[in-house]
Scaffold this motif. Sequence first.
Motif, PDB file in Angstrom:
ATOM      1  N   GLY A  23       0.795  -1.224   0.000  1.00 45.82           N
ATOM      2  CA  GLY A  23       0.000   0.000   0.000  1.00 45.82           C
ATOM      3  C   GLY A  23       0.826   1.273   0.000  1.00 45.82           C
ATOM      4  N   SER A  24       2.116   1.137   0.202  1.00 47.55           N
ATOM      5  CA  SER A  24       2.984   2.309   0.228  1.00 47.55           C
ATOM      6  C   SER A  24       3.428   2.657  -1.183  1.00 47.55           C
ATOM      7  N   GLU A  25       3.265   3.898  -1.533  1.00 45.11           N
ATOM      8  CA  GLU A  25       3.727   4.332  -2.849  1.00 45.11           C
ATOM      9  C   GLU A  25       5.206   4.681  -2.810  1.00 45.11           C
ATOM     10  N   GLU A  26       5.787   4.599  -1.625  1.00 43.87           N
ATOM     11  CA  GLU A  26       7.174   5.032  -1.489  1.00 43.87           C
ATOM     12  C   GLU A  26       8.108   3.898  -1.078  1.00 43.87           C
ATOM     13  N   THR A  27       7.788   2.665  -1.437  1.00 43.64           N
ATOM     14  CA  THR A  27       8.726   1.589  -1.133  1.00 43.64           C
ATOM     15  C   THR A  27       9.921   1.697  -2.054  1.00 43.64           C
ATOM     16  N   PRO A  29      12.076   1.088  -4.876  1.00 40.28           N
ATOM     17  CA  PRO A  29      11.831   0.407  -6.140  1.00 40.28           C
ATOM     18  C   PRO A  29      12.876  -0.682  -6.397  1.00 40.28           C
TER      19      PRO A  29
END
Length: 167
Positions: A23-27, A29
Amino acid sequence: MVDTTSLRDAYRTLLNAASTVAGSEETSPVPPMGEWNADQILAHVALVNATTIATVSAASAGAPTTHDTRTAHDIWTIEHVVELAGGNAGLRERIRLQADALCALGGPMLSETELDTLVPALLLSHDKVLVNQPLPLRDLITGLADVELPGHTRQLLALLPRPAVDD
C-alpha cells in the motif's frame, strides 16, 4: 501438540507488513544489493510454506520425507510463483491460506510421535547452509514462527522508506 498461536501470529504480522509495503507508494523500487523485492520475498515464503506442508503431510501419512528449501531460493522458481499467483495480492492470499493449512496440520492433527519424527532437513539462507541434519518435525513448524516469518517480516519492512532524521 504444537501450540500454533505463535505461528498464526507470525503469519498475521508478515501479512500485515506485506499489505503495508504493497500500500505504500514510497517503497524502495530497487531492494538493497543481494535482497529481494516484496513479491520475491512473498513467493519465497509461499515456497517454504509449500515445502513445509508437503513435509508435514507426508509425515502424517507415515511416508518417508525430507525438508529441503533449495527450490525456495531459486530465482526462476520464485519469479514463476509470482506469475502463477498473480502478483502481490495473490501471493498474500496464497500465504494466508497456507497459514490456515499449516496451523491445522501442525496443531491438533499430529500426535506427539509424529511431531518428534526426525526429518532430514536442508535449510538455506543467502546461499549458505544453516541446517543440514535431521530435525524433529515440530522444530520445522516452530522454526517458521520463531525465525523464518519474523526474518521475512523485517525484510519486507526494510523496503519502506526511512523517516528523515532532523539534525
